[in-house]
Design a protein around this motif. Sequence first.
Motif, PDB file in Angstrom:
ATOM      1  N   HIS A  52      27.198 -43.764  -1.328  1.00 23.39           N
ATOM      2  CA  HIS A  52      26.126 -44.939  -1.863  1.00 23.39           C
ATOM      3  C   HIS A  52      24.407 -43.659  -0.859  1.00 23.39           C
ATOM      4  O   HIS A  52      24.417 -43.599  -0.003  1.00 23.39           O
ATOM      5  CB  HIS A  52      26.204 -46.074  -1.012  1.00 23.39           C
ATOM      6  CG  HIS A  52      27.395 -46.186  -1.943  1.00 23.39           C
ATOM      7  ND1 HIS A  52      28.965 -46.119  -1.337  1.00 23.39           N
ATOM      8  CD2 HIS A  52      27.621 -47.562  -2.295  1.00 23.39           C
ATOM      9  CE1 HIS A  52      29.705 -47.290  -2.031  1.00 23.39           C
ATOM     10  NE2 HIS A  52      29.513 -48.056  -2.681  1.00 23.39           N
ATOM     11  N   VAL A  53      24.103 -43.906  -1.936  1.00 19.26           N
ATOM     12  CA  VAL A  53      21.962 -43.424  -2.069  1.00 19.26           C
ATOM     13  C   VAL A  53      21.795 -45.078  -1.117  1.00 19.26           C
ATOM     14  O   VAL A  53      21.983 -46.354  -1.771  1.00 19.26           O
ATOM     15  CB  VAL A  53      21.448 -43.495  -2.874  1.00 19.26           C
ATOM     16  CG1 VAL A  53      20.180 -43.418  -2.813  1.00 19.26           C
ATOM     17  CG2 VAL A  53      22.592 -42.016  -4.079  1.00 19.26           C
ATOM     18  N   LEU A  54      21.057 -44.889   0.034  1.00 18.42           N
ATOM     19  CA  LEU A  54      20.673 -45.290   1.006  1.00 18.42           C
ATOM     20  C   LEU A  54      18.785 -45.897   0.524  1.00 18.42           C
ATOM     21  O   LEU A  54      18.439 -46.930   0.472  1.00 18.42           O
ATOM     22  CB  LEU A  54      20.830 -45.659   2.227  1.00 18.42           C
ATOM     23  CG  LEU A  54      22.063 -45.670   2.460  1.00 18.42           C
ATOM     24  CD1 LEU A  54      21.863 -45.244   4.510  1.00 18.42           C
ATOM     25  CD2 LEU A  54      23.037 -46.671   2.515  1.00 18.42           C
ATOM     26  N   SER A  55      18.392 -44.560   0.757  1.00 18.34           N
ATOM     27  CA  SER A  55      17.016 -44.642   0.202  1.00 18.34           C
ATOM     28  C   SER A  55      16.340 -43.746  -1.117  1.00 18.34           C
ATOM     29  O   SER A  55      16.809 -42.422  -0.448  1.00 18.34           O
ATOM     30  CB  SER A  55      16.140 -44.453   1.838  1.00 18.34           C
ATOM     31  OG  SER A  55      16.658 -43.588   2.047  1.00 18.34           O
ATOM     32  N   ILE A  56      14.860 -44.318  -1.388  1.00 19.15           N
ATOM     33  CA  ILE A  56      14.414 -42.830  -2.351  1.00 19.15           C
ATOM     34  C   ILE A  56      12.910 -43.013  -2.352  1.00 19.15           C
ATOM     35  O   ILE A  56      12.934 -44.054  -1.853  1.00 19.15           O
ATOM     36  CB  ILE A  56      14.350 -43.687  -3.941  1.00 19.15           C
ATOM     37  CG1 ILE A  56      16.170 -43.298  -3.721  1.00 19.15           C
ATOM     38  CG2 ILE A  56      13.570 -42.668  -4.405  1.00 19.15           C
ATOM     39  CD1 ILE A  56      16.344 -44.287  -5.337  1.00 19.15           C
ATOM     40  N   ASP A  57      12.467 -41.870  -1.263  1.00 19.86           N
ATOM     41  CA  ASP A  57      11.648 -41.526  -1.503  1.00 19.86           C
ATOM     42  C   ASP A  57      10.524 -40.383  -1.956  1.00 19.86           C
ATOM     43  O   ASP A  57      11.095 -39.440  -2.548  1.00 19.86           O
ATOM     44  CB  ASP A  57      11.097 -41.679  -0.157  1.00 19.86           C
ATOM     45  CG  ASP A  57       9.141 -41.846   0.657  1.00 19.86           C
ATOM     46  OD1 ASP A  57       8.825 -42.436   0.333  1.00 19.86           O
ATOM     47  OD2 ASP A  57       8.816 -40.978   1.364  1.00 19.86           O
ATOM     48  N   TYR A  58       9.065 -40.634  -2.265  1.00 21.95           N
ATOM     49  CA  TYR A  58       9.051 -39.191  -2.771  1.00 21.95           C
ATOM     50  C   TYR A  58       7.541 -39.010  -1.932  1.00 21.95           C
ATOM     51  O   TYR A  58       7.062 -39.362  -1.281  1.00 21.95           O
ATOM     52  CB  TYR A  58       7.696 -39.737  -4.307  1.00 21.95           C
ATOM     53  CG  TYR A  58       8.598 -40.369  -5.158  1.00 21.95           C
ATOM     54  CD1 TYR A  58       8.954 -39.125  -5.822  1.00 21.95           C
ATOM     55  CD2 TYR A  58       9.294 -41.943  -5.085  1.00 21.95           C
ATOM     56  CE1 TYR A  58      10.409 -40.116  -6.910  1.00 21.95           C
ATOM     57  CE2 TYR A  58       9.985 -42.106  -6.025  1.00 21.95           C
ATOM     58  CZ  TYR A  58      10.738 -40.915  -7.552  1.00 21.95           C
ATOM     59  OH  TYR A  58      11.503 -41.633  -8.005  1.00 21.95           O
ATOM     60  N   ASN A  59       7.714 -37.182  -2.167  1.00 24.02           N
ATOM     61  CA  ASN A  59       5.743 -37.419  -1.407  1.00 24.02           C
ATOM     62  C   ASN A  59       4.111 -37.200  -1.152  1.00 24.02           C
ATOM     63  O   ASN A  59       4.893 -37.945  -2.718  1.00 24.02           O
ATOM     64  CB  ASN A  59       6.050 -35.284  -1.152  1.00 24.02           C
ATOM     65  CG  ASN A  59       5.924 -34.694  -2.404  1.00 24.02           C
ATOM     66  OD1 ASN A  59       6.305 -35.207  -3.627  1.00 24.02           O
ATOM     67  ND2 ASN A  59       5.351 -33.567  -2.283  1.00 24.02           N
ATOM     68  N   ASP A  60       3.441 -36.954  -1.086  1.00 32.46           N
ATOM     69  CA  ASP A  60       2.193 -37.507  -1.678  1.00 32.46           C
ATOM     70  C   ASP A  60       2.308 -37.491  -3.334  1.00 32.46           C
ATOM     71  O   ASP A  60       1.571 -38.154  -3.870  1.00 32.46           O
ATOM     72  CB  ASP A  60       0.903 -37.155  -0.488  1.00 32.46           C
ATOM     73  CG  ASP A  60       1.239 -37.544   1.036  1.00 32.46           C
ATOM     74  OD1 ASP A  60       1.975 -38.293   0.978  1.00 32.46           O
ATOM     75  OD2 ASP A  60       0.901 -37.550   1.787  1.00 32.46           O
ATOM     76  N   ASP A  61       2.050 -36.064  -3.446  1.00 29.36           N
ATOM     77  CA  ASP A  61       1.902 -35.525  -5.131  1.00 29.36           C
ATOM     78  C   ASP A  61       3.106 -36.515  -5.700  1.00 29.36           C
ATOM     79  O   ASP A  61       2.324 -35.664  -7.418  1.00 29.36           O
ATOM     80  CB  ASP A  61       1.385 -34.301  -4.356  1.00 29.36           C
ATOM     81  CG  ASP A  61       2.282 -33.072  -4.510  1.00 29.36           C
ATOM     82  OD1 ASP A  61       3.852 -33.666  -4.556  1.00 29.36           O
ATOM     83  OD2 ASP A  61       2.594 -31.656  -4.268  1.00 29.36           O
ATOM     84  N   GLY A  62       4.006 -36.303  -5.223  1.00 27.54           N
ATOM     85  CA  GLY A  62       4.681 -37.179  -6.503  1.00 27.54           C
ATOM     86  C   GLY A  62       6.368 -35.521  -6.586  1.00 27.54           C
ATOM     87  O   GLY A  62       5.909 -35.958  -7.686  1.00 27.54           O
ATOM     88  N   GLU A  63       5.838 -34.556  -6.289  1.00 28.69           N
ATOM     89  CA  GLU A  63       6.477 -33.299  -6.816  1.00 28.69           C
ATOM     90  C   GLU A  63       7.516 -33.734  -6.151  1.00 28.69           C
ATOM     91  O   GLU A  63       8.289 -32.980  -6.778  1.00 28.69           O
ATOM     92  CB  GLU A  63       5.657 -31.773  -6.590  1.00 28.69           C
ATOM     93  CG  GLU A  63       4.421 -31.702  -7.066  1.00 28.69           C
ATOM     94  CD  GLU A  63       4.256 -31.633  -8.104  1.00 28.69           C
ATOM     95  OE1 GLU A  63       5.491 -30.885  -8.690  1.00 28.69           O
ATOM     96  OE2 GLU A  63       3.353 -31.166  -8.548  1.00 28.69           O
ATOM     97  N   LEU A  64       8.249 -33.998  -5.289  1.00 29.57           N
ATOM     98  CA  LEU A  64       9.361 -34.086  -4.130  1.00 29.57           C
ATOM     99  C   LEU A  64       9.953 -35.272  -4.768  1.00 29.57           C
ATOM    100  O   LEU A  64       9.624 -36.387  -4.046  1.00 29.57           O
ATOM    101  CB  LEU A  64       9.192 -33.465  -3.494  1.00 29.57           C
ATOM    102  CG  LEU A  64       8.878 -32.072  -3.033  1.00 29.57           C
ATOM    103  CD1 LEU A  64       8.783 -31.699  -1.871  1.00 29.57           C
ATOM    104  CD2 LEU A  64       9.881 -30.791  -4.071  1.00 29.57           C
ATOM    105  N   LEU A  65      10.909 -35.568  -4.655  1.00 29.48           N
ATOM    106  CA  LEU A  65      12.374 -36.534  -4.639  1.00 29.48           C
ATOM    107  C   LEU A  65      13.161 -36.922  -3.187  1.00 29.48           C
ATOM    108  O   LEU A  65      13.717 -35.960  -3.151  1.00 29.48           O
ATOM    109  CB  LEU A  65      12.793 -37.187  -5.824  1.00 29.48           C
ATOM    110  CG  LEU A  65      13.165 -38.613  -5.644  1.00 29.48           C
ATOM    111  CD1 LEU A  65      13.997 -39.712  -6.981  1.00 29.48           C
ATOM    112  CD2 LEU A  65      14.695 -37.979  -5.235  1.00 29.48           C
ATOM    113  N   MET A  66      13.144 -37.778  -2.228  1.00 32.23           N
ATOM    114  CA  MET A  66      14.380 -37.881  -1.865  1.00 32.23           C
ATOM    115  C   MET A  66      15.323 -38.855  -1.157  1.00 32.23           C
ATOM    116  O   MET A  66      14.621 -39.898  -1.856  1.00 32.23           O
ATOM    117  CB  MET A  66      13.353 -36.820   0.161  1.00 32.23           C
ATOM    118  CG  MET A  66      14.190 -37.170   1.185  1.00 32.23           C
ATOM    119  SD  MET A  66      13.151 -36.973   2.515  1.00 32.23           S
ATOM    120  CE  MET A  66      12.509 -38.351   3.008  1.00 32.23           C
TER     121      MET A  66
END
Length: 405
Positions: free
Chosen positions: A83-97
């Motif tokens: 199960h995915v627990l969290s989603i986050d982006y870097n400042d410029d929106g290029e990366l999703l984690m």
Amino acid sequence: MSSTPMDLDRPERNGTSLNIARSTAPVSNLTDVISSFRPTKVSSKLIKPTALRSYIIVKRLTNHALLQLLRREDIKDPRQPPHVLSIDYNDDGELLMTSASDETIQIYNIREGKHEKSLVSKKYGVKLAKFTHTSSSIIYASTKQNNAIRYLATHDNSFIRYFEGHEGPVTSLAVHPGSDNFISCSQDNTVRLWDTQTKNWQGQLLLRSPYLAAYDPSGTVFAVGCPSSGSILLYDVRHYDKAPFATVDVVDQGRALNPNHVVRGWTKLEFSNDGKTLLLGTRGVGHFLFDAFEGTLKAYLRRPGGNTRRLAVGEGGMSATNSGGEYESSGDCCFAPDGRFVISGSRQDVVVWDTLKPPSSDKNLEPTWTLFDKRETAVVGFNPRFNFFATADTDLIFWLPDPHA
């Protein structure tokens, strides 16, 4: 600065294309396209080759025998997707984690449309993974062994430092919008303020159940959500050691709308991009929207599809899950980058509210649009720079505007 080697497996699926056909357009015309978002790509977690081979070999065994073998090999049951627990982006929106219940961190390159890196933290577990202002470094909370927050350099898979001090599970991490500072909340009834350049906490607040925290976009104010007292406390960053300058009374204003979730079941705390509105997500049938200056209730965002099955913050304990297999998440609702729209998951479909629309006389605000999808949406994250958002439960789903809608 010395680095500590991490218990990382070599990246899996490095550079694998996600085959995203449409580009991620700028967010300048979000109002024109918000109703046209469609799921465009599903990224399913891959089972490790060793786990897959084991499953093929032993699939005729009894459940007990299979589980015993999986435990010996220290791998997750391939019949139970993570199960995915969290989603986050870097400042410029290029990366999703993402961070997930299989103790992995996945990083995706949104602009290039590919999976970029897999990191594994078997020793400590992982939840609440957040980018710092350097895209190659992240912080995340542990789910086992101890309550330390870990600061990781992703380019060489090494720890930069540990932030130790919490005596209970960490429930929230909030990164300052303009500096290398961050806030952590914990079930030990403390809020701690940190600078990534030093391992020692810089400040501490002793509060009852301070499970959620959020910075306003200017970085001059932060809010702390305390569900057991039914209040949101607002602090001046420069004078956090003094009493909060404002208190939002959730109990008094919300009991008539959602009595079961005014002192429990809180899942998300977030400011709008102009700092004027505060979103409080719950695991109930809706979310609260408050005026961040006056502390008054603006609207109750009712979701017809009902709540998701995720636990509220602090309900899962150290491992972010309980014995019943339910998981916490980083929240199933969020603001769009323009601050006007709020999106939320539910048992199925994604719902969108236009917060400029007036609520009913009893403060209820029904969704403006429903974005259809049969899967449950337990975690959401809107890209800060592009017309792109992601949702997840066991699958990570990418949403883009449909140019033909």
